[in-house]
Write an enzyme that holds these catalytic residues in place. Structure first.
Site, PDB file in Angstrom:
ATOM      1  N   VAL A   4       0.857  -1.186   0.000  1.00  0.00           N
ATOM      2  CA  VAL A   4       0.000   0.000   0.000  1.00  0.00           C
ATOM      3  C   VAL A   4       0.891   1.234   0.000  1.00  0.00           C
ATOM      4  O   VAL A   4       1.775   1.387   0.855  1.00  0.00           O
ATOM      5  CB  VAL A   4      -0.932   0.019   1.227  1.00  0.00           C
ATOM      6  CG1 VAL A   4      -1.716   1.330   1.293  1.00  0.00           C
ATOM      7  CG2 VAL A   4      -1.890  -1.164   1.186  1.00  0.00           C
ATOM      8  N   HIS A  41     -11.309 -41.779  23.389  1.00  0.00           N
ATOM      9  CA  HIS A  41     -11.974 -41.969  22.099  1.00  0.00           C
ATOM     10  C   HIS A  41     -13.495 -41.860  22.286  1.00  0.00           C
ATOM     11  O   HIS A  41     -14.045 -42.421  23.236  1.00  0.00           O
ATOM     12  CB  HIS A  41     -11.639 -43.355  21.540  1.00  0.00           C
ATOM     13  CG  HIS A  41     -12.337 -43.662  20.253  1.00  0.00           C
ATOM     14  ND1 HIS A  41     -11.905 -43.161  19.044  1.00  0.00           N
ATOM     15  CD2 HIS A  41     -13.441 -44.412  19.993  1.00  0.00           C
ATOM     16  CE1 HIS A  41     -12.706 -43.594  18.086  1.00  0.00           C
ATOM     17  NE2 HIS A  41     -13.651 -44.353  18.643  1.00  0.00           N
TER      18      HIS A  41
END
Length: 470
Positions: free
Chosen positions: A242, A456
């Site tokens: 920019v 799990h």
């Protein structure tokens, strides 16, 4: 009264040092200029996550059909019915901040920490002035934090004065969602704000001078994240600089290949884009000016206070924690630095280690990283190997996510066989990364991790899946 410890700055490093020292029985004075909690709590980590969570709720609602959840309507599309009320989001964010600031105040009171509000001025290593009051202490902790880097871009000063340009502070309090937001800088803050405002309805363009986003993040994961953003309509201009900001536009130019394309006009080699707001997010720098730091004569390096493994500066009994030391500008790093500093004051064995400091980008999907990347390992000359496993190897992940392009990458030291880096792209990454931090901190070998029992079904099992592929 002579305090055992004076702390300048009430951000994460400052209030953590105050809590730990107060709990240990030290007489502590904490001086804060604005509000307890610092940048993280008031205008950074916490408020940005409040906004991002609202965006996540919106995304879940709009894509509820992916999970078998529908809103029955025959007259309008779902996106016309489900709306994000930005003002209510900001109101909720402010309530979250207010609640947590109140919690920090209670924590200081519970640990008998004296809190003084005002601008601190260091007279010497044992004397601090706040207004006309003089306070004396045996030790000093400097935790003044950091400020946004404001690049020398033409027109930025006027942009801040008229409200066209914003920093991370102002962007969190916008009353209206801009139609077109340009984000200068593709780092963590810029990406998180790009994600929120894109979900809220803005057209978002991210302009980055480097050839990739997310700074030092693993290059493969950086690419995946950018592609995910692009699918949502966020535009990226990489290798782009920019050069100027006007009252209603941004002027930029390419500084390399693959700069991207934009809906903009071009003149004299520069491109001009009409926008509504500009967020400057190219980084932060330690706050070393304005409170008499020069009176201590501390050793500085690259604009930051130099500290050792105990968070101790070049002066005895003077410590520096958090962004001010320029090591890791992250709240959790500041917490640990504060704890190490207080341990040193109390004569306890403790050191600050930076090998396992995690980094997270709290977008959807999330990105989390700790330790060496492929790029950093190669640069350091480490003989390494990597394994990447799709997140779909996790049963819970695939059960709860419609988008399944996430990955887990593990970096291994081939000689020592220990884990030196873990990088995650996908939901839950911010929660999983802590287990990886422990593995690296404890220098766990592949064989050690293979013997760990993971619950799990959890997404955390993805790390176990990865190490069994090595």
């Amino acid at each position: 009264m002579i305090y055992d410890l004076i702390i300048i700055g009430g951000g994460p490093g400052g209030y953590m040092a105050a809590e730990r020292a107060g709990h240990a029985g030290l007489k502590v004075l904490l001086v804060e200029k604005r509000a307890l909690g610092g940048v993280c709590l008031n205008e950074g980590c916490i408020p940005s996550k409040a906004l991002l969570h609202s965006a996540k709720v919106l995304d879940y609602t709009l894509h509820g059909s992916d999970y078998g959840v529908f809103i029955d309507t025959k007259k309008s599309s779902l996106s016309d019915i489900v709306k994000l009320d930005h003002k209510l989001v900001i109101e909720r964010k402010n309530n979250v901040v207010k609640t947590l600031v109140s919690g920090v105040k209670s924590l200081m009171k519970a640990n008998k920490v004296t809190v003084v509000y005002g601008e601190a001025h260091i007279v010497d290593s044992k004397t601090v002035k706040v207004g006309e009051e003089v306070y004396n202490g045996n030790r000093l902790v400097i935790a003044t934090g950091s400020v946004p880097v404001i690049p020398p871009i033409d027109g930025v000063k006027d942009g801040f004065e008229n409200g066209f340009c914003l920093t991370s502070r102002e962007i969190l309090d916008l009353e209206e969602v801009p139609k077109h937001l340009v984000v200068i800088g593709g780092g963590v803050v810029g990406l998180e704000m790009a994600a929120y405002y894109s979900s809220a309805g803005s057209k978002v363009t991210v302009i980055e001078m480097l050839p990739k986003i997310a700074g030092a993040m693993d290059a493969e994961i950086s690419t995946l994240l950018m592609k995910s953003y692009q699918k949502r309509g966020i535009e990226f201009l990489l290798n782009t600089k920019v050069t100027a900001v006007t009252k209603d536009s941004v002027v930029y130019e390419s500084v390399g290949d693959n700069a991207g394309e934009s809906d903009s006009k071009s003149t004299n080699g520069n491109s001009i884009a009409k926008v509504d707001k500009v967020l400057l997010s190219i980084g932060r720098k330690p706050l070393i000016d304005g409170y008499g730091l020069e009176n201590l004569g501390l050793v500085l390096e690259k604009g930051a206070i130099v500290t050792d493994m105990h968070s101790l500066t070049s002066l005895p009994n003077v410590y520096a924690v958090g962004d001010i030391n320029g090591k890791y500008m992250l709240a959790h790093a500041a917490y640990r630095e504060a704890e190490v500093a207080v341990s040193h004051m109390l004569g306890k064995r403790d050191v600050m280690r930076y090998d396992a400091v995690p980094a997270v980008i709290y977008t959807s999907p999330e990105v989390a990283s700790v330790g060496e990347t492929e790029e950093s390992a190669k640069a350091r000359g480490i003989d390494y190997e990597t394994v990447s496993v799709p997140m779909v190897y996790s049963g819970r992940y695939i059960a709860e996510n419609a988008v399944t392009d996430g990955i887990c990458k593990v970096v291994i030291d081939k000689k020592q066989r220990n884990i030196i880096g873990v990088h995650l792209y996908g939901s839950y990454a911010s929660e999983i990364i802590v287990s990886a931090c422990m593995m690296i901190e404890m220098q766990m070998r592949v064989e050690d991790v293979q013997k760990v029992i993971f619950p799990h079904p959890t997404v955390n099992e993805i790390i176990r899946e990865a190490v069994f592929k090595i």
